[in-house]
Write an enzyme that holds these catalytic residues in place. Structure first.
Site, PDB file in Angstrom:
ATOM      1  N   ALA A 244      -5.506   4.151  -4.769  1.00 42.00           N
ATOM      2  CA  ALA A 244      -5.602   2.845  -4.395  1.00 42.00           C
ATOM      3  C   ALA A 244      -6.712   2.510  -3.543  1.00 42.00           C
ATOM      4  CB  ALA A 244      -4.506   2.258  -3.385  1.00 42.00           C
ATOM      5  N   ALA A 245      -7.222   1.207  -3.434  1.00 41.67           N
ATOM      6  CA  ALA A 245      -8.616   0.841  -2.784  1.00 41.67           C
ATOM      7  C   ALA A 245      -8.280  -0.364  -1.969  1.00 41.67           C
ATOM      8  CB  ALA A 245      -9.907   0.790  -3.743  1.00 41.67           C
ATOM      9  N   ALA A 246      -8.847  -0.746  -0.936  1.00 41.32           N
ATOM     10  CA  ALA A 246      -8.836  -1.833  -0.155  1.00 41.32           C
ATOM     11  C   ALA A 246     -10.255  -2.297   0.235  1.00 41.32           C
ATOM     12  CB  ALA A 246      -7.924  -1.621   0.889  1.00 41.32           C
ATOM     13  N   SER A 247     -10.297  -3.320   0.940  1.00 40.77           N
ATOM     14  CA  SER A 247     -11.297  -3.898   1.514  1.00 40.77           C
ATOM     15  C   SER A 247     -12.176  -3.024   2.528  1.00 40.77           C
ATOM     16  CB  SER A 247     -11.376  -5.327   2.163  1.00 40.77           C
ATOM     17  OG  SER A 247     -10.324  -5.237   3.365  1.00 40.77           O
ATOM     18  N   GLY A 249     -11.316   0.506   2.934  1.00 37.23           N
ATOM     19  CA  GLY A 249     -11.069   1.936   2.680  1.00 37.23           C
ATOM     20  C   GLY A 249     -10.462   2.139   1.213  1.00 37.23           C
ATOM     21  N   GLN A 250     -10.326   3.210   0.989  1.00 32.74           N
ATOM     22  CA  GLN A 250      -9.237   3.757   0.069  1.00 32.74           C
ATOM     23  C   GLN A 250      -8.715   5.018   0.258  1.00 32.74           C
ATOM     24  OE1 GLN A 250     -12.960   3.809  -2.815  1.00 32.74           O
ATOM     25  NE2 GLN A 250     -12.951   6.187  -2.738  1.00 32.74           N
ATOM     26  N   VAL A 251      -7.461   5.211  -0.806  1.00 33.11           N
ATOM     27  CA  VAL A 251      -6.409   6.293  -0.404  1.00 33.11           C
ATOM     28  C   VAL A 251      -6.391   7.415  -1.355  1.00 33.11           C
ATOM     29  CG1 VAL A 251      -4.006   6.529   0.188  1.00 33.11           C
ATOM     30  CG2 VAL A 251      -5.082   4.326   0.971  1.00 33.11           C
ATOM     31  N   LYS A 265      -6.695   8.207   4.001  1.00 35.00           N
ATOM     32  CA  LYS A 265      -7.316   6.908   3.767  1.00 35.00           C
ATOM     33  C   LYS A 265      -8.807   7.036   4.408  1.00 35.00           C
ATOM     34  CE  LYS A 265      -5.976   2.937   6.077  1.00 35.00           C
ATOM     35  NZ  LYS A 265      -5.358   1.715   6.336  1.00 35.00           N
ATOM     36  N   ASP A 405      -0.976  -8.832   8.906  1.00 33.31           N
ATOM     37  CA  ASP A 405      -1.539  -8.517   7.423  1.00 33.31           C
ATOM     38  C   ASP A 405      -0.238  -8.480   6.503  1.00 33.31           C
ATOM     39  OD1 ASP A 405      -3.383  -8.801   5.594  1.00 33.31           O
ATOM     40  OD2 ASP A 405      -4.176  -6.682   5.893  1.00 33.31           O
TER      41      ASP A 405
END
Length: 551
Positions: A244-247, A249-251, A265, A405
């Site tokens: 998974a990737a977010a704004s 970081g990524q996991v 992460k 969030d």
């Protein structure tokens, strides 16, 4: 005509002039490298390549660009020179900023919950105007096409017709704009009261599907943060690519040597630099955006409007800068778990933090198997929605630390039927006086104590103290209590509408139809509002006419 002729032919000449301007700093355009070290460490020293034939031709063209207009039109020469200098300055900023790409200019503050400082950012970026100019030009270039399409839709009356297509374009544009704007889009994706539903639906894809960055770079960051040259010393297994990737970081999924399955992460490189620069630009552009928006709505702009816009950027910036500090997220996650356990709320949890492997840029937690709550078809999902409401009320009214969030990507149903709340980087401390005020307000709503509710609005910060008596004289509290009473009985929009109609029939007459009841309710509201305004000395004639037009 001389000036227009110069403008049409002079693009290459301006490039040549820019080349000489850059050459003064030892930068060769063809190689993009400096002859000597530039001020403030913008560019690392490097030997310049020798001038090419193209460079020689451009230098000759530059002479023509500057001298030729002199014999024809002094005014055109003056304008040409001003334009050339401005172009040179911007191009110089772009090349200088590009040459330092990957090395970073740093940020005016460190990541953390209390470190955001717009005053420090102002002083910091005034010294880095080439970087600011380059980012501003980049944002303008990326958004210009979309803005033009939106303007044409408005002019041609095709906004609704092209809305779905524009929404898809916004999604693609947001990913290009970078992490700051992705985070903003994630927040807006659940606010259909602020943006069209078509846009919100597209932007929801960013809740758990942000483009990742290079895994080789991510693993170098991970090794550096853990102080290891070989990650196999820490992890028995580690996924090749992020799950998974977010704004921010990524996991990755991994397994420790003791057998525990973990989520790793890793923060994006240079994320704080990007966030800080974009926040500075958003704050810089907030006054202009406010004035344009008010002008389009034919509303006068006051100084307080501009200040409010900048305060909104600051408030959002504080949360975003705090989120870039993974130690802050780790502390919030652990504190929430401990608080829920002390209260015996076992139905809700968050990932267990492995503190010895977590740093400011790396967060390692135990792996949680589950599915997004909004996508899970299990029969106990309604119960978990009630658990989520209970958990957030507990945070708001009891523990005093609120998870800020709560988009669907951060709420999971675990395999054992519990609610797991992810991503604790953005959390808010709730002051005890605000908690007491909220509890009093809820008690007054439940008891339909209309007399006490206006003071609740003041205590909660919704109403200025000087407006207290005006609110007391209004029917606002009665109307609000009516709405909240309907919501508390549950059942969705159809059941709520049925209950409202039942109350109207009881008040106005059982034999009346729906439209007649609606007209009587509207007339009663208008009469009460007019009476209140008249009591305050306001001429209600114009107000009544406006309300009739709105109907």
């Amino acid at each position: 005509s001389n000036f227009l002729s110069w403008k049409m032919k002079g693009l290459m000449k301006l490039v040549a002039l820019s080349h000489l301007f850059l050459a003064a700093d030892g930068v060769h355009v063809g190689a993009g490298k400096p002859l000597h070290s530039a001020p403030r460490g913008y560019i690392r020293p490097h030997r310049a390549a020798p001038p090419s034939m193209f460079t020689t031709e451009l230098n000759a063209a530059m002479v023509d660009a500057v001298i030729a207009p002199l014999a024809a039109d002094p005014k055109a020469t003056f304008l040409a020179t001003c334009s050339a200098v401005a172009s040179c300055a911007l191009l110089r900023g772009a090349v200088v900023a590009r040459s330092q790409a990957g090395h970073g200019v740093g940020a005016p503050y460190v990541a953390g919950p209390d470190s955001y400082d717009p005053i420090r950012a102002e002083a910091f970026y005034q010294e880095l105007w080439p970087v600011v100019a380059q980012r501003l030009l980049r944002l303008a270039a990326l958004t210009s096409s979309f803005n033009l399409k939106l303007f044409l839709d408005w002019r041609l009356g095709a906004i609704e017709k092209n809305e779905k297509q524009r929404a898809k374009e916004v999604l693609a544009l947001t990913t290009e704009l970078g992490p700051t704007f992705i985070k903003l889009a994630q927040a807006l994706s659940i606010r259909t009261d602020l943006i069209p539903e078509a846009y919100a639906l597209e932007l929801r894809q960013l809740q758990d599907a942000v483009p990742p960055f290079d895994s080789r770079l991510a693993k170098r960051i991970l090794a550096d943060q853990l102080g290891e040259t070989d990650l196999s010393a820490v992890f028995a297994e580690l996924s090749e690519e992020p799950l998974a990737a977010a704004s921010i970081g990524q996991v990755y999924k991994g397994r420790l040597h003791d057998g525990r399955v973990v989520a790793v992460k890793v923060q994006r490189p240079g994320i704080l630099d990007q966030i800080a620069l974009d926040l500075y630009l958003l704050r810089l552009l907030a006054p202009l955006q406010t004035r344009i928006a008010n002008a389009l709505n034919k509303v006068e702009t006051f100084e307080r409007d501009v200040l409010l816009a900048q305060k909104l950027v600051d408030e959002w910036g504080r949360g975003f800068v705090a989120e870039a500090d993974y130690t802050h997220e780790a502390a919030n996650t652990a504190a929430f778990n401990a608080a829920m356990q002390r209260r015996g709320l076992d139905a809700v949890t968050s990932p267990q933090v492995i503190s010895e492997l977590s740093t400011g840029r790396v967060l390692v937690t135990e792996w949680v198997d589950g599915t997004r709550l909004d996508l899970d078809a299990s029969p106990d999902v309604p119960r978990l929605c009630a658990v989520a409401i209970n958990a957030y009320l507990t945070m708001l009214l009891d523990t005093g630390v609120l998870h800020c969030d709560p988009h669907p990507g951060n709420l999971l149903r675990t395999r054992d039927g519990r609610l797991c709340i992810l991503d604790w980087g953005m959390a808010l401390d709730v002051p005890s006086d605000l908690q007491y005020s909220l509890i009093e307000f809820i008690a007054h709503v439940n008891g339909e104590d209309y007399e006490a509710m206006p003071l609740d609005f003041v205590n909660l910060g919704f109403t200025p103290p000087e407006q207290l008596e005006r609110v007391r004289a209004s029917n606002l509290t009665e109307g609000l209590s009516f709405v909240l009473r309907q919501l508390s009985q549950g059942g969705g929009s159809k059941k709520m509408s049925a209950r409202v109609l039942d109350e109207w029939r009881e008040r106005y007459g059982e034999q009346l139809g729906v439209e007649e009841l609606r007209a009587l309710a509207r007339a009663e509201m208008q009469e009460k509002m007019s009476a209140q305004l008249a009591a305050e000395g306001v001429d209600v004639t114009a107000v009544t006419n406006v309300m009739e037009e709105m109907q």
